[in-house]
Each structure stands twice: as structure tokens, then as C-alpha cells.
Scaffold this motif. Structure first.
Motif, PDB file in Angstrom:
ATOM      1  N   VAL A  42      -7.601 -95.899   4.211  1.00 24.96           N
ATOM      2  CA  VAL A  42      -7.214 -95.072   5.348  1.00 24.96           C
ATOM      3  C   VAL A  42      -6.511 -95.976   6.342  1.00 24.96           C
ATOM      4  CG1 VAL A  42      -8.032 -93.643   7.247  1.00 24.96           C
ATOM      5  CG2 VAL A  42      -9.128 -93.475   5.015  1.00 24.96           C
ATOM      6  N   GLN A  43      -5.259 -95.643   6.650  1.00 20.82           N
ATOM      7  CA  GLN A  43      -4.492 -96.424   7.622  1.00 20.82           C
ATOM      8  C   GLN A  43      -4.060 -95.527   8.765  1.00 20.82           C
ATOM      9  OE1 GLN A  43      -1.259 -98.286   5.494  1.00 20.82           O
ATOM     10  NE2 GLN A  43      -2.438-100.154   5.248  1.00 20.82           N
ATOM     11  N   GLY A  44      -3.946 -96.129   9.931  1.00 23.96           N
ATOM     12  CA  GLY A  44      -3.512 -95.394  11.102  1.00 23.96           C
ATOM     13  C   GLY A  44      -4.600 -95.382  12.145  1.00 23.96           C
ATOM     14  N   SER A  45      -4.545 -94.393  12.974  1.00 24.67           N
ATOM     15  CA  SER A  45      -5.460 -94.283  14.107  1.00 24.67           C
ATOM     16  C   SER A  45      -6.640 -93.390  13.742  1.00 24.67           C
ATOM     17  CB  SER A  45      -4.702 -93.713  15.313  1.00 24.67           C
ATOM     18  OG  SER A  45      -5.541 -93.607  16.413  1.00 24.67           O
ATOM     19  N   GLY A  46      -7.547 -93.942  12.933  1.00 19.42           N
ATOM     20  CA  GLY A  46      -8.713 -93.200  12.496  1.00 19.42           C
ATOM     21  C   GLY A  46      -9.523 -94.025  11.529  1.00 19.42           C
ATOM     22  N   THR A  47     -10.572 -93.429  10.963  1.00 21.25           N
ATOM     23  CA  THR A  47     -11.453 -94.155  10.067  1.00 21.25           C
ATOM     24  C   THR A  47     -11.911 -93.288   8.903  1.00 21.25           C
ATOM     25  OG1 THR A  47     -13.386 -93.521  11.379  1.00 21.25           O
ATOM     26  CG2 THR A  47     -12.396 -95.641  11.887  1.00 21.25           C
ATOM     27  N   LEU A  48     -12.295 -93.963   7.838  1.00 15.67           N
ATOM     28  CA  LEU A  48     -12.891 -93.314   6.684  1.00 15.67           C
ATOM     29  C   LEU A  48     -14.304 -92.872   7.040  1.00 15.67           C
ATOM     30  CD1 LEU A  48     -12.871 -92.759   3.547  1.00 15.67           C
ATOM     31  CD2 LEU A  48     -13.927 -95.016   3.351  1.00 15.67           C
ATOM     32  N   VAL A  49     -14.671 -91.660   6.651  1.00 11.89           N
ATOM     33  CA  VAL A  49     -16.046 -91.180   6.834  1.00 11.89           C
ATOM     34  C   VAL A  49     -16.822 -91.413   5.544  1.00 11.89           C
ATOM     35  CG1 VAL A  49     -17.501 -89.169   7.273  1.00 11.89           C
ATOM     36  CG2 VAL A  49     -15.377 -89.477   8.557  1.00 11.89           C
ATOM     37  N   ASP A  50     -16.331 -90.841   4.440  1.00 10.26           N
ATOM     38  CA  ASP A  50     -16.953 -91.044   3.136  1.00 10.26           C
ATOM     39  C   ASP A  50     -16.004 -90.597   2.038  1.00 10.26           C
ATOM     40  OD1 ASP A  50     -17.103 -88.246   2.908  1.00 10.26           O
ATOM     41  OD2 ASP A  50     -19.156 -88.175   3.606  1.00 10.26           O
ATOM     42  N   TYR A  51     -16.376 -90.927   0.807  1.00  6.68           N
ATOM     43  CA  TYR A  51     -15.623 -90.441  -0.347  1.00  6.68           C
ATOM     44  C   TYR A  51     -16.575 -90.296  -1.524  1.00  6.68           C
ATOM     45  CZ  TYR A  51     -15.406 -95.346  -1.938  1.00  6.68           C
ATOM     46  OH  TYR A  51     -15.714 -96.623  -2.333  1.00  6.68           O
ATOM     47  N   THR A  52     -16.228 -89.366  -2.404  1.00  2.00           N
ATOM     48  CA  THR A  52     -17.043 -89.093  -3.577  1.00  2.00           C
ATOM     49  C   THR A  52     -16.147 -89.082  -4.803  1.00  2.00           C
ATOM     50  OG1 THR A  52     -18.507 -87.723  -2.212  1.00  2.00           O
ATOM     51  CG2 THR A  52     -18.707 -87.480  -4.590  1.00  2.00           C
ATOM     52  N   ILE A  53     -16.618 -89.725  -5.862  1.00  3.86           N
ATOM     53  CA  ILE A  53     -15.884 -89.777  -7.124  1.00  3.86           C
ATOM     54  C   ILE A  53     -16.663 -88.967  -8.159  1.00  3.86           C
ATOM     55  CG2 ILE A  53     -15.054 -91.280  -8.974  1.00  3.86           C
ATOM     56  CD1 ILE A  53     -14.732 -93.475  -6.820  1.00  3.86           C
ATOM     57  N   PHE A  54     -15.934 -88.110  -8.887  1.00  5.96           N
ATOM     58  CA  PHE A  54     -16.518 -87.236  -9.901  1.00  5.96           C
ATOM     59  C   PHE A  54     -15.909 -87.548 -11.265  1.00  5.96           C
ATOM     60  CE2 PHE A  54     -16.353 -85.034  -5.879  1.00  5.96           C
ATOM     61  CZ  PHE A  54     -17.596 -84.427  -5.763  1.00  5.96           C
ATOM     62  N   ASN A  55     -16.698 -87.362 -12.330  1.00  2.00           N
ATOM     63  CA  ASN A  55     -16.144 -87.481 -13.670  1.00  2.00           C
ATOM     64  C   ASN A  55     -15.515 -86.160 -14.092  1.00  2.00           C
ATOM     65  OD1 ASN A  55     -18.275 -85.821 -14.487  1.00  2.00           O
ATOM     66  ND2 ASN A  55     -19.420 -87.471 -15.451  1.00  2.00           N
ATOM     67  N   ARG A  56     -15.036 -86.087 -15.303  1.00  2.00           N
ATOM     68  CA  ARG A  56     -14.329 -84.885 -15.761  1.00  2.00           C
ATOM     69  C   ARG A  56     -15.217 -83.656 -15.895  1.00  2.00           C
ATOM     70  NH1 ARG A  56     -12.416 -87.368 -21.236  1.00  2.00           N
ATOM     71  NH2 ARG A  56     -13.282 -89.228 -20.347  1.00  2.00           N
ATOM     72  N   TRP A  57     -16.538 -83.853 -15.853  1.00  2.00           N
ATOM     73  CA  TRP A  57     -17.472 -82.740 -15.923  1.00  2.00           C
ATOM     74  C   TRP A  57     -17.982 -82.333 -14.547  1.00  2.00           C
ATOM     75  CZ3 TRP A  57     -17.775 -86.950 -19.269  1.00  2.00           C
ATOM     76  CH2 TRP A  57     -17.321 -86.689 -20.549  1.00  2.00           C
ATOM     77  N   GLY A  58     -17.447 -82.933 -13.496  1.00  2.00           N
ATOM     78  CA  GLY A  58     -17.828 -82.588 -12.143  1.00  2.00           C
ATOM     79  C   GLY A  58     -19.090 -83.272 -11.645  1.00  2.00           C
ATOM     80  N   GLU A  59     -19.582 -84.234 -12.401  1.00  2.00           N
ATOM     81  CA  GLU A  59     -20.768 -84.977 -11.989  1.00  2.00           C
ATOM     82  C   GLU A  59     -20.374 -86.098 -11.035  1.00  2.00           C
ATOM     83  OE1 GLU A  59     -23.219 -84.624 -16.177  1.00  2.00           O
ATOM     84  OE2 GLU A  59     -21.743 -86.226 -15.943  1.00  2.00           O
ATOM     85  N   VAL A  60     -21.175 -86.304  -9.995  1.00  2.00           N
ATOM     86  CA  VAL A  60     -20.908 -87.387  -9.048  1.00  2.00           C
ATOM     87  C   VAL A  60     -21.216 -88.718  -9.723  1.00  2.00           C
ATOM     88  CG1 VAL A  60     -21.591 -88.432  -6.859  1.00  2.00           C
ATOM     89  CG2 VAL A  60     -21.396 -85.948  -7.035  1.00  2.00           C
ATOM     90  N   VAL A  61     -20.228 -89.615  -9.727  1.00  2.00           N
ATOM     91  CA  VAL A  61     -20.445 -90.941 -10.302  1.00  2.00           C
ATOM     92  C   VAL A  61     -20.536 -92.019  -9.225  1.00  2.00           C
ATOM     93  CG1 VAL A  61     -19.382 -90.356 -12.506  1.00  2.00           C
ATOM     94  CG2 VAL A  61     -17.981 -91.364 -10.710  1.00  2.00           C
ATOM     95  N   TYR A  62     -20.018 -91.726  -8.020  1.00  2.00           N
ATOM     96  CA  TYR A  62     -20.077 -92.717  -6.941  1.00  2.00           C
ATOM     97  C   TYR A  62     -19.825 -92.040  -5.603  1.00  2.00           C
ATOM     98  CZ  TYR A  62     -19.461 -97.104  -4.452  1.00  2.00           C
ATOM     99  OH  TYR A  62     -19.603 -98.152  -3.582  1.00  2.00           O
ATOM    100  N   THR A  63     -20.556 -92.476  -4.596  1.00  2.00           N
ATOM    101  CA  THR A  63     -20.323 -92.046  -3.223  1.00  2.00           C
ATOM    102  C   THR A  63     -20.247 -93.299  -2.375  1.00  2.00           C
ATOM    103  OG1 THR A  63     -21.543 -89.995  -3.557  1.00  2.00           O
ATOM    104  CG2 THR A  63     -21.212 -90.683  -1.297  1.00  2.00           C
ATOM    105  N   GLY A  64     -19.205 -93.382  -1.547  1.00  2.00           N
ATOM    106  CA  GLY A  64     -19.019 -94.559  -0.711  1.00  2.00           C
ATOM    107  C   GLY A  64     -18.616 -94.201   0.693  1.00  2.00           C
ATOM    108  N   GLY A  65     -18.536 -95.222   1.528  1.00  2.00           N
ATOM    109  CA  GLY A  65     -18.163 -95.033   2.919  1.00  2.00           C
ATOM    110  C   GLY A  65     -17.373 -96.210   3.440  1.00  2.00           C
ATOM    111  N   PRO A  66     -17.282 -96.352   4.754  1.00  2.00           N
ATOM    112  CA  PRO A  66     -16.459 -97.407   5.360  1.00  2.00           C
ATOM    113  C   PRO A  66     -16.834 -98.812   4.909  1.00  2.00           C
ATOM    114  CG  PRO A  66     -17.195 -95.852   7.026  1.00  2.00           C
ATOM    115  CD  PRO A  66     -17.901 -95.498   5.759  1.00  2.00           C
ATOM    116  N   ALA A  67     -18.102 -99.066   4.629  1.00  2.00           N
ATOM    117  CA  ALA A  67     -18.527-100.404   4.208  1.00  2.00           C
ATOM    118  C   ALA A  67     -18.007-100.760   2.820  1.00  2.00           C
ATOM    119  CB  ALA A  67     -20.049-100.498   4.228  1.00  2.00           C
ATOM    120  N   ASP A  68     -17.537 -99.765   2.065  1.00  2.00           N
ATOM    121  CA  ASP A  68     -17.047-100.002   0.703  1.00  2.00           C
ATOM    122  C   ASP A  68     -15.586-100.406   0.637  1.00  2.00           C
ATOM    123  OD1 ASP A  68     -19.469 -99.359  -0.356  1.00  2.00           O
ATOM    124  OD2 ASP A  68     -18.925 -97.335  -0.937  1.00  2.00           O
ATOM    125  N   MET A  69     -14.896-100.402   1.750  1.00  2.00           N
ATOM    126  CA  MET A  69     -13.469-100.707   1.721  1.00  2.00           C
ATOM    127  C   MET A  69     -13.260-102.212   1.782  1.00  2.00           C
ATOM    128  SD  MET A  69     -11.996 -97.693   4.132  1.00  2.00           S
ATOM    129  CE  MET A  69     -10.329 -98.250   3.974  1.00  2.00           C
TER     130      MET A  69
END
Length: 113
Positions: A42-69
């Protein structure tokens, strides 16, 4: 100048309340030191809150936030301690501008080895 010297400088200007969310299209967690982790930027005047990664079956494989960047942080391509399958994954990103406006982005990427 009068001595023949040349000077070049760069100035980055962020518009207040404007951000860009970058979602890259592939990563290769193979421990070669190149693209071994995945996270949005995330670039510019703001911040990342969170993000979630899903596999092809819609299962959550990872959840991250600002500390993960940053280098060496983010999803390492593992799921429950095992190597995740090669293939397509989906990411949903939530961010907030400096003015408090919520920004949302989604995309897909490939895990390759």
C-alpha cells in the motif's frame, strides 16, 4: 553549475487521502531469496489494515496485517506447516486512507516453485 557538476533529486508527493494497493501476480517460495514471501503493498497517504489469502476452494490459507509488509515477511507459501499447492490463489486487501476512507482491493496470483 559553473564547475560542470550536475545534481539530480527525487521528490515523492503523496496526495492526502489517496492510496494505491499493489497486488503482484506471482511469487515463488523456494528459498532462493527472490520473491519467497507474498504480501500486498500500500503506497500513498494511508495504511494497510489487513489482507486474507484464499486457495482455489475458498479456504483461508493466510491472514496478515501491517506487520507482515517487508522483505522476509508475509505468507511463506506454507499451509499448516506443509508446502502449499502450486496454483492460483485469491487475495482480498483492506486499507484506509489518511482521511479515514476505507479502500478495498482483490485479485489473484500464482504460487510457483
Amino acid at each position: 553549475d559553473e564547475n560542470g557538476c550536475v545534481n539530480i533529486d527525487t521528490v515523492i508527493v503523496n496526495s492526502v487521502g489517496e492510496i494505491t494497493i499493489y497486488i503482484f501476480n506471482a511469487f515463488s517460495p523456494n528459498a532462493d531469496g527472490l520473491n519467497d514471501t507474498y504480501y500486498p503493498i500500500v503506497q500513498g497517504s494511508g495504511t494497510l489494515v489487513d489482507y486474507t489469502i484464499f486457495n482455489r476452494w475458498g479456504e483461508v490459507v493466510y491472514t496478515g496485517g501491517p506487520a507482515d509488509m517487508g522483505l522476509g515477511k508475509g505468507w511463506n507459501g506454507e499451509l499448516n506447516g506443509k508446502t502449499a499447492d502450486i496454483g492460483s490463489y485469491v487475495i482480498i486487501v483492506n486499507a484506509v486512507t489518511s482521511l479515514g476512507d476505507a479502500k478495498f482491493s482483490k485479485g489473484s496470483f500464482l504460487l510457483v516453485r
